[in-house]
Motif scaffolding. Structure first.
Motif, PDB file in Angstrom:
ATOM      1  N   UNK B  36       0.844  -1.199   0.000  1.00 16.72           N
ATOM      2  CA  UNK B  36       0.000   0.000   0.000  1.00 16.72           C
ATOM      3  C   UNK B  36       0.884   1.256   0.000  1.00 16.72           C
ATOM      4  N   UNK B  37       1.974   1.205   0.752  1.00 23.20           N
ATOM      5  CA  UNK B  37       2.899   2.349   0.764  1.00 23.20           C
ATOM      6  C   UNK B  37       3.502   2.589  -0.623  1.00 23.20           C
ATOM      7  N   UNK B  38       3.885   1.498  -1.289  1.00 21.90           N
ATOM      8  CA  UNK B  38       4.418   1.616  -2.654  1.00 21.90           C
ATOM      9  C   UNK B  38       3.369   2.251  -3.574  1.00 21.90           C
ATOM     10  N   UNK B  39       2.110   1.834  -3.407  1.00 20.35           N
ATOM     11  CA  UNK B  39       1.026   2.366  -4.241  1.00 20.35           C
ATOM     12  C   UNK B  39       0.802   3.847  -3.952  1.00 20.35           C
ATOM     13  N   UNK B  45      -3.274   4.978  -5.560  1.00 15.97           N
ATOM     14  CA  UNK B  45      -4.369   4.599  -4.654  1.00 15.97           C
ATOM     15  C   UNK B  45      -5.613   5.456  -4.886  1.00 15.97           C
ATOM     16  N   UNK B  46      -6.774   4.807  -5.016  1.00 15.51           N
ATOM     17  CA  UNK B  46      -8.032   5.551  -5.082  1.00 15.51           C
ATOM     18  C   UNK B  46      -8.865   5.360  -3.818  1.00 15.51           C
ATOM     19  N   UNK B  90      -7.448   0.012  -3.033  1.00 15.78           N
ATOM     20  CA  UNK B  90      -7.919  -0.111  -4.406  1.00 15.78           C
ATOM     21  C   UNK B  90      -7.075   0.861  -5.231  1.00 15.78           C
ATOM     22  N   UNK B  91      -6.496   0.353  -6.306  1.00 16.49           N
ATOM     23  CA  UNK B  91      -5.555   1.162  -7.094  1.00 16.49           C
ATOM     24  C   UNK B  91      -5.969   1.234  -8.559  1.00 16.49           C
ATOM     25  N   UNK B 152       6.044  -5.100  -4.925  1.00 18.12           N
ATOM     26  CA  UNK B 152       6.008  -3.646  -5.147  1.00 18.12           C
ATOM     27  C   UNK B 152       6.526  -3.235  -6.516  1.00 18.12           C
ATOM     28  N   UNK B 153       7.235  -4.139  -7.185  1.00 22.77           N
ATOM     29  CA  UNK B 153       7.817  -3.784  -8.488  1.00 22.77           C
ATOM     30  C   UNK B 153       6.751  -3.488  -9.544  1.00 22.77           C
TER      31      UNK B 153
END
Lengths: 247, 247
Positions: B36-39, B45-46, B90-91, B152-153
Motif C-alpha cells: 500500500x505504501x508503494x502504491x 491509490x483511489x 484499491x488502485x 512492489x515492483x
C-alpha cells in the motif's frame, strides 16, 4: 477398491501429509505420472496408490510393488493438487550424507517458502551441483509443494541435512571457498574470481543469511540491484549465483 | 464500520477479486502495509480499506483519500493472505504504452503461474529493464498472487500489454535484437555477444515460447542444463538471462 476414509491404510497415507509422520516413518508421497516415474527410476517407491480409472504406463516395472486402489474421492483427500492425476507413490526419503568428494554445493539457511526451496533444488540439479545442504529452520523438503516444485530433481541431487556452522568448518577444511550472500559488507558476485569448487549460502526470504553464518564465510557476495526493487527473490538469487559459478 | 457482506461497497470490493471486474473497472487491490505504501508513493491509490484495529502510519499522506473501515471478518473475505494485515488499497491499474526510447525489455509469452509472473516482474525491476511486455495468454498481472510476488515492483517498471508478433516487428524496426528462448535450434546464451539494447522472450511453463514467436526472433538462446533436470523454472531462466544481459 478402498471406499472408506476410516480404512487404516487410508488413515496411514493421510498422516504422511504431516511433517511429523514423514519424519517418523522416513517416507513421503509424490504425485502425478512424471514424479512417480522419476521415483521408480531411482527405486525410491515402496507403494503405489491409484484410482479405478488410472491406467498405469505399460513400460513401468511395478511387479514387485504394492498397489493400493482408492476411490477418486479418497484420492482427492491424499492429493495436494487441484486436478489429481490419480497416481501417487509412497517413497523412501532420499537423504544423503556429505561426501568429501563434493566440490560444488549450495547451503540453505532457513528458506521458508516451499516453492522457493523446490525451485532452488531444481536449479541446483540443472547447474549440476554435487549437493544441496539444508540447515535448521528450512521448510521440510518432503512437503508436497517442495516436491512438486523440484519437478523430479529431489531424486537427482543429494540432499543433506546438516548444521550449517559445522558444515562450513568441514568445507573450509576441504579448502572449498564458502560464499555467503548479503547486501552489507559484501562484494558484487562478478568481481569474485570463479573457482572450480565453491559453497554458496542463501538465506531466509525476510532476513537473508543469519549474521552468525555470515561471520564464518570466506567472502560475502551480493547481486547488484540496478532498479527500484529492494531485493531479489531467494530462488532467483540462488539461480544467478549457481549459474555464474557453475559455468 | 461496515459489518455486512451485503453492503454495496463490500460487494463492489469483492468483485475486484475477479479478473473480469478488474478489467472492466481498470482497478485492482493491493494488500499489506508495504504494498500500500508503494502504491501511495506512485499515487495509484483511489481508496483505502482498513479494519477497526488498523493503525495507519503517521507519515502516510492520505488526507485526500477515501478510507473505508470494515470488520475483521469482512476484511478476510477481501484478503488473499492467511494472516491479513488489515490494510488494502484499491488502485488504478498502471498499464503503459510501449515507448520507442525503451532499450531493454522482457517479453512474456503465456506465462501462467502467478508467482512466476510476479517474480519475473520483480527481477526485471531489479535488473533495471525498461519494461515488461505481456503477450496474450499470460496470467492477469493484477491477480493478487502476481501482485504479492512483485513485492512492489508492479509500481516501479512499465507493464505493457501487446500482441507479441506486432511488438517484435516494432522492436526490429528500432534495431533492438530480439532473443527468443528455446532448447531447440538455439545458442548457449553465453556465446551471444551482449548488446546494450535487447528484447528477451520467455514462455509458458509447459510449452515454452510458441513456435510462431520463435520464428520471428533474431536469435534463440538456451541456458545449458548440466545435470539431470529437464528444464529450468521460467522465472529462474528469465533471471539468469536478464542479469546476463543487464550487467
Amino acid at each position: 477398491v478402498i471406499e472408506s476414509l476410516k480404512n487404516p491404510k487410508v488413515k496411514a497415507l493421510k498422516k504422511l501429509l504431516t511433517k511429523k509422520e514423514r519424519e517418523k516413518t522416513k517416507r513421503f508421497m509424490v504425485e502425478g505420472f512424471h514424479l512417480v516415474e522419476e521415483a521408480l527410476n531411482v527405486e525410491a517407491v515402496v507403494e503405489l496408490v491409484i484410482t479405478p480409472s488410472t491406467t498405469l504406463p505399460a513400460e513401468w516395472d511395478i511387479d514387485a510393488k504394492e498397489v493400493t486402489c482408492v476411490t477418486e474421492e479418497i484420492f482427492k483427500e491424499l492429493s495436494d493438487t487441484e486436478t489429481p492425476q490419480g497416481i501417487l507413490a509412497v517413497c523412501k526419503q532420499p537423504v544423503s550424507e556429505f561426501q568429501s568428494s563434493f566440490q560444488r554445493v549450495l547451503l540453505i539457511d532457513a528458506v521458508q517458502d516451499p516453492g522457493n526451496l523446490g525451485t532452488i533444488i531444481r536449479t541446483a540439479d540443472a547447474a549440476n551441483l554435487d549437493a544441496v545442504i539444508l540447515g535448521k529452520g528450512t521448510v521440510d523438503v518432503f512437503n508436497s509443494k517442495v516436491i512438486r516444485s523440484t519437478q523430479g530433481s529431489i531424486f537427482h541431487i543429494p540432499i543433506v541435512k546438516r548444521d550449517l556452522t559445522e558444515m562450513i568448518q568441514e568445507l573450509k577444511q576441504l579448502s572449498i571457498p564458502v560464499y555467503g550472500t548479503s547486501l552489507q559488507n559484501s562484494t558484487p558476485y562478478r568481481d569474485v574470481e570463479r573457482t572450480n569448487s565453491f559453497a554458496i549460502i542463501v538465506g531466509n526470504e525476510g532476513n537473508g543469511v543469519s549474521q552468525e553464518v555470515l561471520k564464518q564465510t570466506d567472502h560475502n557476495l551480493y547481486i547488484p540491484i540496478y532498479g527500484k526493487a529492494e531485493s531479489l527473490n531467494v530462488a532467483i538469487a540462488a539461480g544467478i549465483l549457481m549459474y555464474h559459478f557453475a559455468e
